[in-house]
Design a protein around this motif. Structure first.
Motif, mmCIF file in Angstrom:
data_model
loop_
_atom_site.group_PDB
_atom_site.id
_atom_site.type_symbol
_atom_site.label_atom_id
_atom_site.label_comp_id
_atom_site.label_asym_id
_atom_site.label_seq_id
_atom_site.Cartn_x
_atom_site.Cartn_y
_atom_site.Cartn_z
ATOM 1 N N ASP A 577 0.998 -0.928 -0.085
ATOM 2 C CA ASP A 577 -0.151 -0.225 0.042
ATOM 3 C C ASP A 577 0.664 1.226 -0.004
ATOM 4 O OD1 ASP A 577 -2.292 -1.395 0.078
ATOM 5 O OD2 ASP A 577 -2.596 -1.550 2.247
ATOM 6 N N MET A 578 1.910 1.155 0.823
ATOM 7 C CA MET A 578 2.810 2.443 0.722
ATOM 8 C C MET A 578 3.717 2.679 -0.597
ATOM 9 S SD MET A 578 5.737 3.076 3.707
ATOM 10 C CE MET A 578 6.783 4.595 3.860
ATOM 11 N N ILE A 579 4.118 1.546 -1.064
ATOM 12 C CA ILE A 579 4.580 1.682 -2.610
ATOM 13 C C ILE A 579 3.599 2.395 -3.430
ATOM 14 C CG2 ILE A 579 5.614 0.617 -4.421
ATOM 15 C CD1 ILE A 579 6.879 -1.409 -2.498
ATOM 16 N N ARG A 580 2.095 1.859 -3.476
ATOM 17 C CA ARG A 580 1.367 2.403 -4.332
ATOM 18 C C ARG A 580 0.876 3.632 -4.356
ATOM 19 N NH1 ARG A 580 -1.806 -1.503 -3.758
ATOM 20 N NH2 ARG A 580 -3.117 -0.945 -2.049
ATOM 21 N N GLN A 581 0.951 4.114 -2.838
ATOM 22 C CA GLN A 581 0.517 5.523 -2.461
ATOM 23 C C GLN A 581 1.493 6.393 -3.061
ATOM 24 O OE1 GLN A 581 -0.062 4.885 1.676
ATOM 25 N NE2 GLN A 581 -2.073 3.872 1.212
ATOM 26 N N MET A 582 2.739 5.958 -2.873
ATOM 27 C CA MET A 582 4.094 6.806 -3.090
ATOM 28 C C MET A 582 3.989 6.945 -4.772
ATOM 29 S SD MET A 582 7.168 5.513 -0.702
ATOM 30 C CE MET A 582 8.256 7.005 -1.359
ATOM 31 N N MET A 583 3.795 5.733 -5.578
ATOM 32 C CA MET A 583 3.641 6.054 -6.855
ATOM 33 C C MET A 583 2.754 6.963 -7.525
ATOM 34 S SD MET A 583 6.027 4.346 -8.367
ATOM 35 C CE MET A 583 5.372 3.803 -9.938
ATOM 36 N N THR A 584 1.267 6.660 -6.575
ATOM 37 C CA THR A 584 0.335 7.668 -6.873
ATOM 38 C C THR A 584 0.578 9.057 -6.831
ATOM 39 O OG1 THR A 584 -1.376 5.819 -6.358
ATOM 40 C CG2 THR A 584 -2.221 8.233 -6.391
ATOM 41 N N LYS A 585 1.240 9.387 -5.765
ATOM 42 C CA LYS A 585 1.804 10.879 -5.438
ATOM 43 C C LYS A 585 2.614 11.331 -6.681
ATOM 44 C CE LYS A 585 2.595 14.421 -3.363
ATOM 45 N NZ LYS A 585 1.974 15.683 -3.165
ATOM 46 N N ILE A 586 3.584 10.201 -6.758
ATOM 47 C CA ILE A 586 4.971 10.906 -7.782
ATOM 48 C C ILE A 586 4.167 11.130 -9.377
ATOM 49 C CG2 ILE A 586 6.703 10.305 -8.909
ATOM 50 C CD1 ILE A 586 7.774 9.015 -6.197
ATOM 51 N N PHE A 587 3.239 9.849 -9.606
ATOM 52 C CA PHE A 587 2.915 10.064 -10.971
ATOM 53 C C PHE A 587 1.431 10.458 -10.998
ATOM 54 C CE2 PHE A 587 6.231 6.870 -11.127
ATOM 55 C CZ PHE A 587 7.113 7.503 -12.280
ATOM 56 N N ARG A 588 0.951 11.370 -10.347
ATOM 57 C CA ARG A 588 -0.509 11.878 -10.322
ATOM 58 C C ARG A 588 -1.035 12.311 -11.640
ATOM 59 N NH1 ARG A 588 0.997 16.613 -6.014
ATOM 60 N NH2 ARG A 588 2.323 18.025 -7.334
ATOM 61 N N CYS A 589 -0.044 12.755 -12.521
ATOM 62 C CA CYS A 589 -0.640 13.268 -13.711
ATOM 63 C C CYS A 589 -0.576 12.336 -14.750
ATOM 64 C CB CYS A 589 0.579 14.285 -14.085
ATOM 65 S SG CYS A 589 2.090 13.666 -14.592
ATOM 66 N N ILE A 590 -0.188 10.940 -14.487
ATOM 67 C CA ILE A 590 -0.294 10.070 -15.570
ATOM 68 C C ILE A 590 -1.929 9.927 -16.120
ATOM 69 C CG2 ILE A 590 -0.054 7.587 -16.282
ATOM 70 C CD1 ILE A 590 2.677 7.760 -15.187
ATOM 71 N N GLU A 591 -2.688 9.291 -14.929
ATOM 72 C CA GLU A 591 -3.961 8.975 -15.433
ATOM 73 C C GLU A 591 -4.816 10.388 -16.020
ATOM 74 O OE1 GLU A 591 -7.932 7.292 -13.245
ATOM 75 O OE2 GLU A 591 -5.962 7.107 -12.153
ATOM 76 N N PRO A 592 -4.801 11.619 -15.709
ATOM 77 C CA PRO A 592 -5.409 12.619 -16.546
ATOM 78 C C PRO A 592 -5.075 12.643 -17.716
ATOM 79 C CG PRO A 592 -4.352 13.291 -14.474
ATOM 80 C CD PRO A 592 -4.396 11.877 -14.328
ATOM 81 N N GLU A 593 -3.602 12.519 -17.737
ATOM 82 C CA GLU A 593 -3.100 12.938 -19.200
ATOM 83 C C GLU A 593 -3.219 11.691 -20.176
ATOM 84 O OE1 GLU A 593 -1.205 15.332 -20.540
ATOM 85 O OE2 GLU A 593 -1.197 16.705 -18.720
ATOM 86 N N LEU A 594 -3.295 10.523 -19.654
ATOM 87 C CA LEU A 594 -3.679 9.441 -20.544
ATOM 88 C C LEU A 594 -5.179 9.764 -20.887
ATOM 89 C CD1 LEU A 594 -2.187 6.025 -18.861
ATOM 90 C CD2 LEU A 594 -2.131 6.998 -21.264
ATOM 91 N N ASN A 595 -6.073 9.933 -19.932
ATOM 92 C CA ASN A 595 -7.636 10.218 -20.269
ATOM 93 C C ASN A 595 -7.688 11.336 -21.422
ATOM 94 O OD1 ASN A 595 -8.608 8.316 -18.419
ATOM 95 N ND2 ASN A 595 -8.623 9.554 -16.790
ATOM 96 N N ASN A 596 -6.791 12.516 -21.186
ATOM 97 C CA ASN A 596 -6.818 13.454 -22.150
ATOM 98 C C ASN A 596 -6.666 13.042 -23.501
ATOM 99 O OD1 ASN A 596 -7.686 15.203 -20.094
ATOM 100 N ND2 ASN A 596 -5.747 16.247 -19.698
ATOM 101 N N LEU A 597 -5.407 12.269 -23.689
ATOM 102 C CA LEU A 597 -4.976 11.806 -24.824
ATOM 103 C C LEU A 597 -5.940 10.628 -25.503
ATOM 104 C CD1 LEU A 597 -2.299 11.647 -26.558
ATOM 105 C CD2 LEU A 597 -1.878 9.449 -25.497
ATOM 106 N N ILE A 598 -6.761 9.948 -24.586
ATOM 107 C CA ILE A 598 -7.843 9.126 -25.129
ATOM 108 C C ILE A 598 -9.014 9.856 -25.858
ATOM 109 C CG2 ILE A 598 -9.558 7.333 -24.262
ATOM 110 C CD1 ILE A 598 -7.333 6.389 -22.440
ATOM 111 N N ALA A 599 -9.308 11.196 -25.035
ATOM 112 C CA ALA A 599 -10.264 11.939 -25.410
ATOM 113 C C ALA A 599 -9.852 12.452 -26.782
ATOM 114 C CB ALA A 599 -10.355 13.020 -24.339
ATOM 115 N N LEU A 600 -8.606 12.975 -27.095
ATOM 116 C CA LEU A 600 -8.281 13.469 -28.240
ATOM 117 C C LEU A 600 -8.161 12.525 -29.338
ATOM 118 C CD1 LEU A 600 -7.003 15.915 -29.975
ATOM 119 C CD2 LEU A 600 -4.676 14.944 -29.326
ATOM 120 N N GLY A 601 -7.838 11.217 -29.013
ATOM 121 C CA GLY A 601 -7.907 10.171 -30.013
ATOM 122 C C GLY A 601 -9.487 9.895 -30.355
ATOM 123 N N ASP A 602 -10.283 9.941 -29.543
ATOM 124 C CA ASP A 602 -11.715 9.309 -29.804
ATOM 125 C C ASP A 602 -12.263 10.770 -30.554
ATOM 126 O OD1 ASP A 602 -13.967 7.750 -29.288
ATOM 127 O OD2 ASP A 602 -14.747 9.542 -28.136
#
Length: 894
Positions: A577-602
Motif C-alpha cells: 500500500d505504501m509503495i502504491r501510495q508513493m507511486m500515486t503521488k509521484i505519477f499523479r498526472c499520468i492518469e489524467p494525461e492518458l484520459n486526455n490523450l484518449i479523449a483526443l484520439g476519440d
C-alpha cells in the motif's frame, strides 16, 4: 441400562444359549446419532465361544433385533483413543476398522475391561489394547452398573479354569493307570480320594518329623540377636567419638562456601563488565565517520554505512536487568543518541541536496527528448541514489521521522519533475496525433492555426500550464502531415464529426503506433521507479511498516503522517500500500494525461477507441501478471474503464446514427449507409482484435450493432416509398450476409443464418409480387378456377361454368401471345432494373429467380388446363423454351 441388559438377555441371547457379560450404548463416529448396543457374550455350551454382537432397535422401536456378530478371535486391536483423558470414542479392528462413540466413558471402560478379561481367559491369541490405561486392564471397573457387568465376568472366571498342557498330561497318565477311569467315574473318584488322604497323612508325619530341626534353628536365631546387640554398643561409642570431628568439618565447609560465593560474584561482575565493554564501545573511526564522513564519495558512503550499522548494534544491544541503572551505561546511551541524531540530520540534509541536484541534472536533458516521443531515462539518478539504500534502511529503523521527511521530500520534488516530463511527452504525442489527420495540412502553415492545435489539446486535458521554452517548438510539428481529406470543414474542431469512411487506414495505423509507443514508454518508466522506491526506501524487507495513510493526508501530500512530538510512527496496512501510495503521488498526472490523450484520439476518430481498447487491455493484462495490486496495474485499469466507455459510446453512436438515418423520397434506397458502415467497422475490428484479450467486448458490441442493423433496415424498408420494401430488405440483408460470410465472425453465426433467411424470403416475395404483372388476366382467370374447385366443384366440371368455359379460356390465352409475353417480360426487367441498386449486383439473380418462378407458374397453368379442360386441345401460345429464350435475350439486350 440394567433393564436393557435383562431384556436383551431374555429376548436375544437366552434363546441362542448365550450369556450377556457386558453392554455399551454406542453410535457410529461422524454420522447422525443412530444408537445401538455392542454386547460381549459367551456361549453356555462347551467349547465356549466369545462374541461381540451389535444389537439395535427395530424401526418401530418396540423390540430389539440382532444385527451382526463378530468372533472375539477376529478382533485384532482395541483403540481407546486416549489413555489419560476421558474420551468416549474407541475403535475395534476386525476385518475392517469400526469407529464408535460410547454414551459415556464409564460404559466404554467397562466394556473394554470385559473384552480384556475374556481375551485373557479364552484366547491364546492376545488382542492389542492401544491407548488403554494399564490400571483399567488390571482392575475391574467399580461403581454401580459397571460392577455388575464385571461381576458377571468374575463368575465366569470362577466357574471355568482352563488346564494347562502339563496338567492335561498328568491327568491322562493317571487315567491310563486306572482301568475304571473312564467306564466308572465314581470308582475313579473314590480311588483319587483315598490316595489324597494317604498323601495328607504323609505330609503331617513329615511336618512332625522336622520339629527337631526347627528347635535348632530357633536357637541359632537367639545367638544371632545377642551378637547384634554387642555390635550396636560398639557403634554408639564410635558415634560419640566422631561428634566433635563433625562440628569441625561443618565450620570448614561453611568457610569454603563463603570463599566460593565471593569467587562466583567476582566472576559474574567481570562478565558483566566485559559484556558492557564489548557491546557498548564504538570505535573512534566509526565516531569520526558519523561526525565528519564524506557522504558524496563511494568510500565515504561505505564508511558511514559501516559506522551507522555499528552504532545501531550498540544502541540495540539487549541490556541485562540492572544495566540501565548504571551511570556509565546511561552516559554511553546518551552519547549514542547524540551521535545518531547528528548523523541523521547530516544524512537527511545531504540526501535532500542530492534529490535537488539530481533533479536539476535531469531537467537539463528534457530538451533532447522534447522533439521525440520518448521519456527521459532516470536510471543514472536511481543508480546514484541506490548507494544510500543501506543508510536509508538505517535511518528508517533509528529515526523514522527524518526517514518520513525524506520520503515526503522525494515524492514532492519527483512529482514535479515527472509532471513536467510527462506533460511534455503527452504534448508531443497529441501534436503527432493531430498531425496525422491530413485535415491539418490546410492550415498548418498559418501561425494562428498552431495556437488552435495547442488550444485543442489543452482544452482536452484542462489547464496544464504553459510549456517550457523547449515546448514552444513542439507546435511546429503539426505542419508535417500531408495529403487532403474529403471534408467540408477546415477546422480541427470539426475533425470529430467526420465519418469513419473519410479516415483512411494509414492514419489509423499511425495513431495505433503512437498510442502503443506512449504506453510502451510509460510502462518501463513506472516499473523502474517502483523498483527503485522499493529498494531505496526498503519497503520489501518487512511485512508491515509504521505510518498510516488517510485520504486527507494523501491529498495534502502527507502520505506518511507521523506524530512529530513523540517521534513514534502510526501503523500502515502493508508495504505494498505504501509503495502504491508513493507511486500515486509521484505519477499523479499520468492518469489524467492518458484520459486526455484518449479523449483526443476519440475526437479525431471514434474508431480509434478500438485500437485503444486492444492496446490498453494488453498492457493491463501484462501489468496484472507482474503485480495485480501495483500502481501501474491500477492506473491502467482505471484508464481502461475510460477506454471501454468510449468504445461503448462509439457503438451507441453508431446505433443512434442508424436510428436517425433519413432516406430520399425521390431516389432508390440501395445499400443503406449504416449497413456499409457496419461492414467497415467489422472489417476494421477483426483486423484490430485478432488474438486480443478483450475479444468478448467486441462480440457483445457485434451483437448490439447487428441487432440495430436488422431493426433499422426493416424500419427503413417500411418507410421507403420509391423502392419496394422487399427490395430494400433483399439487397441489404444480402449485403449483410455476404459481409458476415467473408469475415467469418463466430459469435454472429446465428445472425448470418438469419440474414440469409431474410434475404431469401424477401427475394422470393419480390419475385412473386412482380411476376403477377405480365400475365395479370391469366392469373385472375386461373385464380377463379381454383376458387371454384375449392368450393367443391370437380375439376373436370369447371368447364361447364359460364365464366370459366373453354371459350373464355381461349379468349384469355389469345390476349397473351408470345410477342406480348416478351414485351411484358421486357417491361418487368426494366422495372426491376429501376428498383435494384448497382453496387449489390443482384439484377441477374433476381431475373433468374423470376424466370424460374414464371416457368413454375406456366407449368401450374398447364396442369390446371389438363385437369379442368381435358381433351379440349387448349394450349398456351408460347412454350417453356420460348420463356427461356425471351429471358435470355432481354438480359443480353440490357
Amino acid at each position: 441400562m440394567t433393564a436393557i441388559k435383562h431384556a436383551l438377555q431374555r429376548d436375544i441371547f437366552t434363546p441362542n444359549d448365550e450369556r450377556l457379560l457386558s453392554i455399551v450404548n454406542v453410535c457410529k463416529a461422524g454420522k447422525k446419532k443412530k444408537n445401538c448396543f455392542l454386547c460381549a457374550t459367551v456361549t453356555t455350551e462347551r467349547p465356549v465361544q466369545v462374541k461381540v454382537v451389535k444389537v439395535k432397535k427395530s424401526d418401530k422401536g418396540d423390540f430389539y433385533k440382532r444385527q451382526i456378530a463378530w468372533a472375539l478371535r477376529d478382533l485384532a486391536v482395541v483403540d481407546a483413543k486416549d489413555a489419560v483423558k476421558e474420551n468416549p470414542e474407541f475403535d475395534l479392528h476386525f476385518e475392517k476398522i469400526y469407529k464408535w462413540v460410547a454414551s459415556s466413558t464409564a460404559e466404554k471402560n467397562a466394556f473394554i475391561s470385559c473384552i480384556w478379561k475374556l481375551n485373557q481367559r479364552y484366547l491364546r491369541k492376545k488382542i492389542d489394547f492401544v491407548n488403554v490405561s494399564s490400571q483399567l486392564l488390571e482392575e475391574s471397573v467399580p461403581s454401580g452398573e459397571n460392577q455388575s457387568v464385571t461381576g458377571g465376568d468374575e463368575e465366569v472366571v470362577d466357574e471355568y479354569q482352563e488346564l494347562n498342557a502339563r496338567e492335561e498330561q498328568d491327568i491322562e497318565i493317571m487315567m491310563e493307570g486306572c482301568e475304571c477311569a473312564i467306564s466308572n467315574a465314581e470308582a475313579f473318584a473314590e480311588k483319587l480320594s483315598r490316595e489324597l488322604q494317604v498323601l495328607d497323612g504323609a505330609n503331617i508325619q513329615s511336618i512332625m518329623a522336622s520339629e527337631k530341626q526347627v528347635n535348632i534353628l530357633m536357637k541359632l536365631l537367639d545367638e544371632a540377636l545377642k551378637e547384634v546387640d554387642q555390635i550396636e554398643l560398639k557403634l554408639s561409642s564410635y558415634e560419640e567419638m566422631l561428634q566433635s570431628v563433625k562440628e569441625q568439618m561443618n565450620q570448614i565447609s561453611e568457610s569454603n562456601h563463603l570463599i566460593h560465593l565471593s569467587n562466583t560474584n567476582n566472576v559474574k561482575l567481570l562478565s558483566e563488565i566485559e559484556f558492557l565493554v564489548n557491546h557498548m564501545d564504538l570505535a573512534k573511526g566509526h565516531i569520526k565517520a558519523l561526525q565528519e564522513g564524506d557522504l558524496a564519495s563511494s568510500r565515504g558512503i561505505e564508511a558511514c554505512t559501516n559506522a551507522a550499522d555499528a552504532l545501531l548494534q550498540c544502541m540495540n544491544v539487549a541490556l541485562r536487568p540492572g544495566h540501565d541503572m548504571l551511570l556509565a551505561v546511561q552516559q554511553q546511551q546518551q552519547r549514542f543518541s547524540d551521535l545518531r541524531e547528528h548523523f541523521a540530520r547530516r544524512l537527511a540534509s545531504h540526501l535532500n541536496n542530492v534529490f535537488v541536484q539530481q533533479g536539476h541534472d535531469q531537467s537539463s536533458t528534457l530538451a533532447q527528448h522534447s522533439v521525440e516521443l520518448t521519456l527521459p531515462n532516470h536510471h543514472p539518478f536511481h543508480r546514484d541514489l541506490l548507494r544510500y539504500a543501506k543508510l536509508m534502511e538505517w535511518l528508517k529503523s533509528t529515526d523514522y521521522g527524518k526517514y518520513e521527511g525524506l520520503t515526503k521530500n522525494y515524492m514532492d520534488y519527483l512529482s514535479r519533475l515527472y509532471e513536467r516530463e510527462i506533460k511534455d511527452f503527452f504534448e508531443v504525442a497529441k501534436i503527432k496525433m493531430t498531425g496525422t489527420t491530413k485535415e491539418s495540412k490546410k492550415f498548418a502553415t498559418l501561425p494562428r492555426k498552431e495556437s488552435a492545435v495547442k488550444q485543442e489539446t489543452e482544452s482536452l486535458h484542462g489547464s496544464s500550464g504553459k510549456l517550457t521554452g523547449s515546448t514552444s517548438s513542439l507546435n511546429k510539428l503539426s505542419v508535417q502531415s500531408s495529403g487532403n481529406r474529403r471534408s467540408q470543414s477546415s477546422s480541427l474542431l470539426d475533425m470529430g464529426n467526420m465519418s469513419a469512411s473519410d479516415l483512411d487506414v494509414a492514419d489509423r495505423t499511425k495513431f495505433d503506433k503512437i498510442f502503443e509507443q506512449v504506453l510502451s514508454e510509460l510502462e518501463p518508466l513506472c516499473l523502474a521507479e517502483q523498483d527503485f522506491i522499493s529498494k531505496f526506501f526498503k519497503l520489501q524487507q518487512h511485512p508491515s511498516m509504521p505510518g498510516t495513510v488517510t485520504e486527507a493526508d494523501d491529498l495534502d501530500g502527507g502520505l506518511l503522517s507521523r506524530q512529530h512530538n513523540s517521534g513514534t510512527a502510526l501503523p500502515v496496512s502493508s508495504e505494498k500500500d505504501m509503495i502504491r501510495q508513493m507511486m500515486t503521488k509521484i505519477f499523479r498526472c499520468i492518469e489524467p494525461e492518458l484520459n486526455n490523450l484518449i479523449a483526443l484520439g476519440d475526437k479525431i476518430d471514434s474508431f480509434n477507441s478500438l485500437y485503444m481498447l486492444v492496446k490498453m487491455s494488453h498492457h493491463v493484462w501484462t501489468a496484472q501478471n507482474v503485480d495485480p495490486a501495483s500502481f501501474l496495474s491500477t492506473t491502467l485499469g482505471n484508464v481502461l474503464v475510460t477506454v471501454k466507455r468510449n468504445f461503448d459510446k462509439c457503438i451507441s453512436n453508431q446505433i443512434r446514427q442508424m436510428e436517425e438515418v433519413k432516406i430520399s423520397k425521390k431516389s432508390k434506397v440501395g445499400i443503406l449507409p449504416f449497413v456499409a458502415e457496419f461492414e467497415e467497422f467489422a472489417g476494421l475490428a477483426e483486423s484490430i482484435f485478432k488474438n486480443a484479450e478483450r475479444r468478448g467486448d467486441l462480440d457483445k458490441a457485434y451483437t448490439k450493432l447487428i441487432r440495430g442493423v436488422f431493426v433499422n433496415v426493416e424500419k427503413v424498408a417500411n418507410e421507403s416509398q420509391k423502392t419496394p420494401r422487399d427490395v430494400v430488405m433483399m439487397e441489404n440483408f444480402h449485403h449483410i450476409f455476404a459481409t458476415l460470410s467473408r469475415l467469418k465472425i463466430s459469435c454472429l453465426e446465428a445472425e448470418k443464418k438469419e440474414a440469409k433467411q431474410k434475404y431469401t424470403d424477401h427475394l422470393q416475395s419480390y419475385v412473386i409480387y412482380s411476376l403477377g404483372q405480365p400475365l395479370e388476366k391469366l392469373n385472375h382467370f386461373f385464380e377463379g378456377v381454383e376458387a371454384r374447385v375449392a368450393q367443391g366443384i370437380r375439376e373436370e366440371e369447371v368447364s361447364y361454368q359460364l365464366a370459366f368455359n373453354k371459350q373464355e379460356l381461349r379468349k384469355v390465352i389469345k390476349e397473351y401471345p408470345g410477342k406480348e409475353v416478351k414485351k411484358g417480360l421486357d417491361n418487368l426487367y426494366k422495372k426491376v432494373d429501376k428498383h435494384l441498386c448497382e453496387e449489390e449486383n443482384l439484377l441477374q439473380v433476381v431475373w433468374h429467380s423470376m424466370q424460374d418462378e414464371f416457368i413454375r407458374q406456366y407449368k401450374h397453368f398447364e396442369g390446371l388446363i389438363a385437369r379442368c379442360y381435358p381433351g379440349s386441345g387448349v394450349t398456351m401460345e408460347f412454350t417453356i423454351q420460348d420463356i427461356l429464350d425471351y429471358c435470355s435475350s432481354i438480359a443480353q439486350s440490357h
